[in-house]
Design a protein around this motif. Structure first.
Motif, PDB file in Angstrom:
ATOM      1  N   ARG A 309      29.848  50.598  26.255  1.00 13.05           N
ATOM      2  CA  ARG A 309      30.233  51.251  27.523  1.00 13.05           C
ATOM      3  C   ARG A 309      30.644  50.206  28.554  1.00 13.05           C
ATOM      4  NH1 ARG A 309      26.706  55.167  26.606  1.00 13.05           N
ATOM      5  NH2 ARG A 309      24.932  53.980  27.415  1.00 13.05           N
ATOM      6  N   PHE A 310      29.856  49.128  28.617  1.00  9.98           N
ATOM      7  CA  PHE A 310      30.158  48.039  29.559  1.00  9.98           C
ATOM      8  C   PHE A 310      31.542  47.445  29.254  1.00  9.98           C
ATOM      9  CE2 PHE A 310      29.955  43.349  30.241  1.00  9.98           C
ATOM     10  CZ  PHE A 310      29.949  43.355  31.631  1.00  9.98           C
ATOM     11  N   LEU A 311      31.807  47.189  27.963  1.00 14.40           N
ATOM     12  CA  LEU A 311      33.102  46.616  27.580  1.00 14.40           C
ATOM     13  C   LEU A 311      34.246  47.576  27.921  1.00 14.40           C
ATOM     14  CD1 LEU A 311      32.227  45.059  24.089  1.00 14.40           C
ATOM     15  CD2 LEU A 311      32.800  43.797  26.162  1.00 14.40           C
ATOM     16  N   SER A 312      34.013  48.872  27.733  1.00  7.10           N
ATOM     17  CA  SER A 312      35.094  49.840  27.996  1.00  7.10           C
ATOM     18  C   SER A 312      35.424  49.918  29.480  1.00  7.10           C
ATOM     19  CB  SER A 312      34.739  51.218  27.434  1.00  7.10           C
ATOM     20  OG  SER A 312      33.704  51.794  28.200  1.00  7.10           O
ATOM     21  N   HIS A 313      34.445  49.560  30.361  1.00  6.83           N
ATOM     22  CA  HIS A 313      34.687  49.613  31.813  1.00  6.83           C
ATOM     23  C   HIS A 313      34.866  48.230  32.433  1.00  6.83           C
ATOM     24  CE1 HIS A 313      32.466  53.555  31.320  1.00  6.83           C
ATOM     25  NE2 HIS A 313      33.607  53.894  31.887  1.00  6.83           N
ATOM     26  N   PHE A 314      34.828  47.183  31.613  1.00 11.15           N
ATOM     27  CA  PHE A 314      34.761  45.837  32.181  1.00 11.15           C
ATOM     28  C   PHE A 314      35.926  45.527  33.129  1.00 11.15           C
ATOM     29  CE2 PHE A 314      35.951  41.334  32.175  1.00 11.15           C
ATOM     30  CZ  PHE A 314      34.856  40.848  32.873  1.00 11.15           C
ATOM     31  N   TYR A 315      37.150  45.883  32.731  1.00  7.21           N
ATOM     32  CA  TYR A 315      38.297  45.579  33.589  1.00  7.21           C
ATOM     33  C   TYR A 315      38.164  46.275  34.950  1.00  7.21           C
ATOM     34  CZ  TYR A 315      41.051  43.204  29.927  1.00  7.21           C
ATOM     35  OH  TYR A 315      41.518  42.317  28.986  1.00  7.21           O
ATOM     36  N   GLN A 316      37.610  47.494  34.951  1.00  9.22           N
ATOM     37  CA  GLN A 316      37.416  48.213  36.228  1.00  9.22           C
ATOM     38  C   GLN A 316      36.336  47.516  37.070  1.00  9.22           C
ATOM     39  OE1 GLN A 316      37.853  49.964  33.223  1.00  9.22           O
ATOM     40  NE2 GLN A 316      39.952  50.311  33.920  1.00  9.22           N
ATOM     41  N   ILE A 317      35.238  47.099  36.392  1.00  8.01           N
ATOM     42  CA  ILE A 317      34.138  46.418  37.108  1.00  8.01           C
ATOM     43  C   ILE A 317      34.667  45.159  37.798  1.00  8.01           C
ATOM     44  CG2 ILE A 317      31.940  45.155  36.809  1.00  8.01           C
ATOM     45  CD1 ILE A 317      31.505  47.032  34.308  1.00  8.01           C
ATOM     46  N   GLY A 318      35.522  44.421  37.095  1.00 11.23           N
ATOM     47  CA  GLY A 318      36.033  43.154  37.638  1.00 11.23           C
ATOM     48  C   GLY A 318      37.266  43.314  38.512  1.00 11.23           C
ATOM     49  N   ASP A 319      37.704  44.574  38.758  1.00 17.09           N
ATOM     50  CA  ASP A 319      38.936  44.818  39.530  1.00 17.09           C
ATOM     51  C   ASP A 319      40.111  44.058  38.934  1.00 17.09           C
ATOM     52  OD1 ASP A 319      37.858  46.572  41.391  1.00 17.09           O
ATOM     53  OD2 ASP A 319      37.151  44.938  42.682  1.00 17.09           O
ATOM     54  N   ALA A 320      40.234  44.084  37.624  1.00 13.88           N
ATOM     55  CA  ALA A 320      41.340  43.391  36.947  1.00 13.88           C
ATOM     56  C   ALA A 320      42.634  44.176  37.154  1.00 13.88           C
ATOM     57  CB  ALA A 320      41.025  43.259  35.459  1.00 13.88           C
ATOM     58  N   PRO A 321      43.782  43.475  37.185  1.00 16.78           N
ATOM     59  CA  PRO A 321      45.072  44.154  37.409  1.00 16.78           C
ATOM     60  C   PRO A 321      45.564  44.808  36.114  1.00 16.78           C
ATOM     61  CG  PRO A 321      45.412  41.809  37.137  1.00 16.78           C
ATOM     62  CD  PRO A 321      43.942  42.027  37.024  1.00 16.78           C
ATOM     63  N   VAL A 322      44.917  45.890  35.708  1.00 12.83           N
ATOM     64  CA  VAL A 322      45.179  46.479  34.381  1.00 12.83           C
ATOM     65  C   VAL A 322      46.637  46.897  34.231  1.00 12.83           C
ATOM     66  CG1 VAL A 322      44.547  48.354  32.798  1.00 12.83           C
ATOM     67  CG2 VAL A 322      42.783  47.219  34.139  1.00 12.83           C
ATOM     68  N   LYS A 323      47.180  47.630  35.242  1.00 13.06           N
ATOM     69  CA  LYS A 323      48.566  48.140  35.128  1.00 13.06           C
ATOM     70  C   LYS A 323      49.586  47.017  35.289  1.00 13.06           C
ATOM     71  CE  LYS A 323      48.520  53.062  36.107  1.00 13.06           C
ATOM     72  NZ  LYS A 323      47.170  53.422  36.581  1.00 13.06           N
ATOM     73  N   ILE A 324      49.439  46.255  36.387  1.00 18.38           N
ATOM     74  CA  ILE A 324      50.428  45.200  36.664  1.00 18.38           C
ATOM     75  C   ILE A 324      50.381  44.142  35.562  1.00 18.38           C
ATOM     76  CG2 ILE A 324      51.087  43.367  38.289  1.00 18.38           C
ATOM     77  CD1 ILE A 324      49.709  45.119  40.476  1.00 18.38           C
ATOM     78  N   GLY A 325      49.159  43.784  35.127  1.00 23.18           N
ATOM     79  CA  GLY A 325      49.022  42.722  34.124  1.00 23.18           C
ATOM     80  C   GLY A 325      49.149  43.224  32.696  1.00 23.18           C
TER      81      GLY A 325
END
Length: 335
Positions: A309-325
């Protein structure tokens, strides 16, 4: 014993011995001397660590330890049949609020400016081979035990759980391989000074000491991933705000590229915590240590769905640029 070595070999007369957890330490005025066991460390590595430490100090890091030469000008001394190095540090007390993320970003920024080629400590671009080798070795051990009765509870847990962790490892290796094909490294993806294993305790103690014997030369996301992994498992229920704030702090100094985010994620996917538990169990002779590792193994297995669960949300937790990146998810984790 080491006081005598400092006096005779280095001409240092310490005032007092200090407790520094993993190391023997001695104080003389404002100087702090650490005795490092150099058995099993190659001379070339020690020479590189010394050059890197000098660079980090010149670049303005006042908490980096310097490798001392003895009276004969040698950085490794033989004492009572063993090899030692002595590090000199300022006896600077630990700051009350460390702000690890910012300090680590500064540390990495200095490390990226190293003006010479690092060879024996270099791990840049080697994760894939190292992970594949580790996976193959563990698979051999597992296959060798498949057709015999487990000797104890730890072995039973290992035999039952390994196929799952083998799958996770293969995912991590694939994610890393795709990253290297799809994404281009930027300036901040150059190799830098990292730690073999950077955790929340590496820089903590009575004095603020950055010890070259903890270092390797690698991509900065190595340190970020290992800090996140350790904090997550230290408290899986409450670690998210701490992880978020650490990554925000780091990025207030150095913004991560999509390539960095993907390497960081690949490293979290690779179940290093599981490998180390199994490897340490089969290395140790101590029954007490074996019991601790069995408890740890059970804890990791019980928490595996939480970690997914943590891995599936990790990018959100870290505010990673999922769409742009264009940071790709691992599909099965989202189910």
């Amino acid at each position: 014993m080491f006081q005598k070595m400092l006096k005779e070999v280095y001409g240092i007369f310490p005032d007092s011995e200090v407790s520094l957890g993993r190391y023997h330490g001695y104080k003389q005025n404002e100087g702090l001397y650490l005795i490092m066991d150099a058995n099993g460390t190659k001379e070339q590595e020690i020479s590189e660590l010394s050059k890197i430490a000098d660079h980090m100090q010149k670049a303005g890091d006042r908490n980096v330890s310097k490798l001392l030469s003895d009276k004969e000008g040698r950085q490794v001394c033989d004492w009572e049949g063993r090899k030692y190095c002595v590090l000199l540090n300022r006896a600077a007390p630990m700051p009350e609020k460390l702000r690890t993320g910012r300090k680590l970003a500064r540390f990495h920024a200095r490390g990226r400016q190293i003006p010479f080629k690092v060879e024996s400590l270099n791990r840049v671009g080697q994760w894939k081979q190292l992970w594949e080798k580790r996976l193959d070795q563990m698979e051999k051990v597992w296959s060798g035990k498949l057709y015999t009765e487990p000797e104890n509870e730890f072995e039973r847990l290992f035999l039952e759980s390994f196929p799952y962790y083998m799958g996770l490892s293969e995912n991590a290796i694939q994610y890393l391989a795709d990253t290297e094909i799809d994404d281009k490294p930027t300036k901040i993806d150059h190799g830098t000074v990292c730690h073999e294993r950077f955790t929340n305790t590496v820089w903590r103690g009575p004095y603020f000491v950055k010890n070259p014997f903890d270092w390797v030369f690698d991509h900065a996301s190595r340190d970020l991933a290992e800090w996140v992994r350790e904090r997550y498992f230290a408290n899986i229920q409450t670690s998210q705000p701490e992880i978020k704030s650490f990554l925000t702090e780091y990025q207030s100094m150095t913004v991560l590229s999509p390539f960095s985010w993907r390497l960081l994620y690949a490293r979290l996917l690779f179940p290093l915590h599981y490998y180390e538990t199994v490897e340490n169990y089969y290395i140790t002779q101590s029954e007490q240590m074996k019991r601790q590792l069995e408890d740890q193994m059970r804890k990791y297995l019980n928490q595996s769905s939480d970690y997914e669960r943590f891995l599936s949300h990790f990018y959100q937790i870290g505010d990673a640029p999922v769409k742009i990146g264009k940071l790709p998810p691992v599909d099965w984790l989202l189910r």
